[in-house]
Design an enzyme around this catalytic site. Structure first.
Site, mmCIF file in Angstrom:
data_model
loop_
_atom_site.group_PDB
_atom_site.id
_atom_site.type_symbol
_atom_site.label_atom_id
_atom_site.label_comp_id
_atom_site.label_asym_id
_atom_site.label_seq_id
_atom_site.Cartn_x
_atom_site.Cartn_y
_atom_site.Cartn_z
ATOM 1 N N LYS A 4 4.766 -6.137 0.061
ATOM 2 C CA LYS A 4 6.316 -5.266 -0.077
ATOM 3 C C LYS A 4 6.336 -4.083 0.756
ATOM 4 O O LYS A 4 5.289 -3.320 0.634
ATOM 5 C CB LYS A 4 6.814 -4.985 -1.554
ATOM 6 C CG LYS A 4 8.029 -4.125 -1.516
ATOM 7 C CD LYS A 4 8.108 -3.357 -2.848
ATOM 8 C CE LYS A 4 9.609 -2.421 -2.913
ATOM 9 N NZ LYS A 4 9.637 -1.518 -3.994
ATOM 10 N N GLU A 40 4.966 8.212 -2.133
ATOM 11 C CA GLU A 40 5.718 7.066 -1.571
ATOM 12 C C GLU A 40 7.096 7.265 -2.321
ATOM 13 O O GLU A 40 7.934 6.254 -2.276
ATOM 14 C CB GLU A 40 4.990 5.889 -2.054
ATOM 15 C CG GLU A 40 3.685 5.580 -1.179
ATOM 16 C CD GLU A 40 3.211 4.126 -0.814
ATOM 17 O OE1 GLU A 40 4.283 3.148 -0.920
ATOM 18 O OE2 GLU A 40 1.952 3.969 -0.884
ATOM 19 N N HIS A 44 5.704 2.021 1.169
ATOM 20 C CA HIS A 44 7.003 2.776 1.340
ATOM 21 C C HIS A 44 6.949 3.925 2.493
ATOM 22 O O HIS A 44 6.059 4.641 2.262
ATOM 23 C CB HIS A 44 7.556 3.186 0.084
ATOM 24 C CG HIS A 44 7.503 2.302 -1.141
ATOM 25 N ND1 HIS A 44 6.722 1.996 -1.781
ATOM 26 C CD2 HIS A 44 8.686 1.583 -1.645
ATOM 27 C CE1 HIS A 44 7.075 1.149 -2.816
ATOM 28 N NE2 HIS A 44 8.236 0.785 -2.439
#
Length: 254
Positions: free
Chosen positions: A171, A86, A144
Site C-alpha cells: 500500500k 506516517e 505514506h
C-alpha cells in the site's frame, strides 16, 4: 489464509473493495460509529487504533476489538496503528510496546488483516509478519507520504519491497502537489499491478487526490478508502458517493 484483499486482474476494470475507517476515541464512540458504518455495508473496516484513547491498555484494546469483530456483521476488520511519522495520531506507547500490542491482538484472533508500516523497525516488522502468517491473517505493508509524491521509480521500489519482505498486500498513500502527481500514481498503480504478484492499494490524498479514490480500481488498486462516519485521511469521500461512481464505472464495462 482468508484472502480479504484480492489482486486485481491486469487490463480488467474491476470494482475495488471499499474500506471505511473506524476512528472513535472511546469505546462508546466506536459503538456509535460502527453502527453507522455497518449499515452502509463496506467491504472492509479499518480500525485505526491510534485514535483510541486507551491504546496503552492492552486488555481494553482486546476487549474493544472483540466487540468490533462480533458486531461488524461479518465485515472483515483491518487493524492499524498508524505511526506519527506516517501521519497517525500521537500516542504514549514506544515502538517496542506497539509491537507487543500487535502480538497480543494477533494472538487474540479478533482481526482479519493487519497493517504493518514498511518504516517500522526491522525486528518488529519480522515479528509481526511471522505471527500473522502463523495465524493466517493477511498483512498490508504500507508507506505514506503526507508532504509529496515521490518519483515513479521510488514508488515502484516501495511496492516491490512490500512484496519482497513478505507482505500479502502493498500500500502507498501520497500527497499530490498537482494533478500530474495524481496521474503518476495511476501509472504506478497500473505498472505495479501488472508486475507484482501481490494485490496493491494506492491513493493520492487531499482534494486533488480524491480522483484516485474514485477511479483507482480501474488502474489496479484493490481497495478504496471512504468515509463511513468520520474520515481518517484527507480526501476521503462518503461511501454512498463512491458507490454511485463505481456503479457507473461497472455499467460502462458491460
Amino acid at each position: 489464509m482468508s484472502t480479504i484483499i484480492k489482486k486485481m486482474k491486469a487490463e480488467h476494470v474491476k470494482r475495488p473493495l471499499i474500506c471505511a475507517p473506524l476512528v472513535g476515541k472511546t469505546f462508546e464512540a466506536i459503538k456509535e460509529e460502527l453502527f453507522v458504518i455497518t449499515k452502509k455495508q463496506p467491504g472492509l473496516i479499518e480500525w485505526r487504533v491510534d485514535f483510541f484513547e486507551e491504546i496503552d491498555k492492552t486488555e481494553s484494546v482486546i476487549e474493544t476489538g472483540k466487540w468490533i469483530k462480533e458486531n461488524a456483521r461479518g465485515i472483515p476488520v483491518l487493524f492499524t496503528r498508524r505511526s506519527n511519522r506516517e501521519g497517525g495520531q500521537p500516542i504514549t506507547l514506544s515502538e517496542e510496546e506497539v509491537t507487543k500490542l500487535y502480538v497480543s491482538v494477533l494472538e487474540a484472533d479478533i482481526i482479519d488483516a493487519v497493517d504493518v508500516e514498511l518504516s517500522c523497525p526491522k525486528e518488529a516488522k519480522e515479528t509481526i509478519l511471522s505471527l500473522a502468517k502463523d495465524k493466517e491473517i493477511q498483512t498490508v505493508m504500507s508507506f505514506h507520504d503526507f508532504s509529496k509524491t515521490p518519483k515513479k521509480e521510488e514508488l515502484l521500489d516501495v511496492l516491490k519491497q512490500a512484496q519482497e519482505e513478505g507482505g500479502d498486500v502493498g500500500k502507498i498513500a501520497l500527497m499530490p502537489k498537482s494533478l500530474r502527481d495524481v496521474l503518476l500514481v495511476a501509472e504506478v498503480t497500473e505498472e505495479a499491478n501488472r508486475g507484482l504478484t501481490i494485490p496493491i492499494i494506492t491513493m493520492s490524498m487531499g482534494p486533488k487526490g480524491a480522483l484516485s479514490r474514485l477511479v483507482g480500481g480501474a488502474f489496479g488498486s484493490a481497495v478504496s478508502f471512504a468515509v463511513g462516519q468520520t474520515a481518517s485521511a484527507p480526501g476521503q469521500i462518503q461511501i454512498d458517493q463512491l458507490e454511485k461512481v463505481l456503479d457507473v464505472i461497472d455499467a460502462s464495462q458491460e
